[in-house]
Scaffold this motif. Structure first.
Motif, PDB file in Angstrom:
ATOM      1  N   SER A   3       7.278  -3.822  -0.253  1.00 10.86           N
ATOM      2  CA  SER A   3       6.791  -5.265  -1.398  1.00 10.86           C
ATOM      3  C   SER A   3       7.612  -6.809  -1.522  1.00 10.86           C
ATOM      4  O   SER A   3       7.216  -7.777  -0.998  1.00 10.86           O
ATOM      5  CB  SER A   3       6.448  -4.720  -2.263  1.00 10.86           C
ATOM      6  N   LYS A  35       0.481  -4.509  -2.597  1.00  9.05           N
ATOM      7  CA  LYS A  35      -0.704  -5.456  -1.792  1.00  9.05           C
ATOM      8  C   LYS A  35      -0.078  -4.885  -0.620  1.00  9.05           C
ATOM      9  O   LYS A  35      -0.980  -5.089   0.634  1.00  9.05           O
ATOM     10  CB  LYS A  35      -0.993  -7.052  -2.085  1.00  9.05           C
ATOM     11  N   PRO A  54      -5.773  -5.020   5.139  1.00  6.94           N
ATOM     12  CA  PRO A  54      -7.210  -4.792   3.739  1.00  6.94           C
ATOM     13  C   PRO A  54      -8.426  -4.978   4.540  1.00  6.94           C
ATOM     14  O   PRO A  54      -9.506  -4.424   4.916  1.00  6.94           O
ATOM     15  CB  PRO A  54      -6.667  -5.350   3.362  1.00  6.94           C
ATOM     16  N   SER A  77      -8.837  -0.958  -2.128  1.00  8.69           N
ATOM     17  CA  SER A  77      -8.600  -2.197  -3.080  1.00  8.69           C
ATOM     18  C   SER A  77      -7.011  -1.671  -2.884  1.00  8.69           C
ATOM     19  O   SER A  77      -6.149  -2.641  -3.704  1.00  8.69           O
ATOM     20  CB  SER A  77      -9.640  -2.601  -4.235  1.00  8.69           C
TER      21      SER A  77
END
Length: 378
Positions: free
Chosen positions: A118, A140, A339, A354
């Protein structure tokens, strides 16, 4: 006319190949991390093989992005299933500026590695880390291609209560992030299903002697054991169960024990026939073109298929798909496409929620017939 038509098509094909070959080439490095040494090496070698196969397949396809012919290559690291070695491997791949990483099979290695990737802005897709914490850290860039422990352990607990009519069970875990996580979920769900958890015992992921734990369990007359750990421990455990006259005791576990190698590791001990284990995903025979893919894998890597290969293969393909949609191999650009993934992969239709988990995770329960891993429902 027929010869003329043939010459025309052949000439066109030759021209297309020539144009493709003249395009500038860009090398894109995909990282892989898994245990390729130690007691869990067979898991890591299996997944590394699949990443190699995926990269070869992509290179044969001749992907072109932003006017450049993409040549994928592999940078593989061994974490030996150890969290410290895993974080060192992650930092090494960050320093090498790889385009993405498929791997970290073990939850204990994958969870801390997620932070490192990350911080350096590199996507991580794990084909094997099942601890729910892996995708709960808020990063993410982190994704998972298998069902997590919540799904696997819940499915096992319900099957034990509803189908096997298990009333009492002993839980054992190896104190690893994976083993402890899956055991805790199973214990919670077993109690919810009105199964009495007699005791919760502990071992390590390096142990091979379970005589004292099993002797204590035998004294409690437990008809079933749930083991949160890997096949390298489950194999000797099954042999020792037979030695102690526990051939009728059922052993249950998650994907850590649910491998093609368990029969060999258990030396086909009698309790092997009573094993019920859960694996995230469909059996490879029921996957998209799974039989043909497995035959191809076996031809390239004979007798090395274990468990995580289809998910490792899809990990590479999902990254390449995101790069193609983004028109870039730069992680800072293609990561935004991950995503949005809607990719028909080998293992499943890949779509992420998510948190980075699969939207519709599946799992399969297995047993062992004549030492061979066999789906309970086929």
């Amino acid at each position: 006319m027929k010869p003329f038509r043939f010459i025309l098509v052949a000439g066109l094909a030759t021209t297309c190949v020539a144009v493709w070959a003249q395009q500038p080439t860009q090398t894109v490095t995909i990282g892989y991390v898994g245990p390729t040494s130690g007691s869990m090496a067979h898991y890591g070698v299996d997944a590394r093989n699949a990443v190699t196969l995926a990269i070869d397949d992509l290179n044969q396809q001749g992907m072109v992005i932003d006017g450049k012919r993409i040549e994928f290559k592999l940078a593989a690291e061994d974490d030996a299933g150890d969290p410290k070695q895993g974080t060192l491997a992650a930092q090494k791949l960050c320093d090498a500026k790889v385009a993405g990483v498929v791997g970290h099979i073990n939850s204990g290695s994958a969870i801390p590695a997620g932070r490192i990737y990350s911080e350096c802005g590199i996507p991580l897709i794990s084909p094997g880390a099942t601890n729910p914490q892996f995708t709960k850290q808020g990063y993410k860039n982190v994704y998972r291609l298998v069902a997590n422990d919540n799904a696997l352990a819940t499915g096992l607990a319900r099957y034990a209560a509803e189908q096997l009519k298990v009333k009492r069970v002993v839980v054992i875990d190896d104190r690893s992030a994976y083993g402890q996580g899956v055991a805790e979920v199973f214990e919670r769900e077993a109690r919810a299903a009105h199964i009495q958890v007699i005791s919760h015992e502990f071992t390590t992921d390096k142990a091979t002697d379970f005589q004292s734990i099993l002797t204590a369990i035998k004294a409690k007359n437990a008809p079933a054991i749930f083991f949160g750990g890997n096949d390298a421990q489950a194999g000797p455990m099954l042999r020792q169960m037979e030695q102690l006259g526990m051939g009728d005791v059922r052993l249950m576990g998650g994907d850590g024990i649910c491998t093609t190698q368990l029969g060999k590791l258990a030396q086909n001990a009698k309790p092997l026939a009573n094993v019920v284990c859960a694996e995230g995903g469909l059996s490879v025979e029921k996957m998209n073109n799974g039989k043909a893919w497995k035959a191809k894998y076996d031809q390239r890597f004979p007798k090395e298929y274990v468990l995580f290969a289809p998910y490792a293969y899809d990990g590479v393909m999902v990254m390449a798909d995101a790069m193609k949609r983004a028109g870039s191999t730069d992680p800072a650009k293609y990561m935004a496409e991950l995503p949005k993934t809607n990719y028909r992969g080998l293992s499943t239709r890949v779509q992420f929620d998510s948190k980075g988990d699969l939207k519709n995770p599946q799992f399969t329960l297995y047993t062992y017939q004549d030492g061979v891993k066999t789906p309970l429902y086929d």
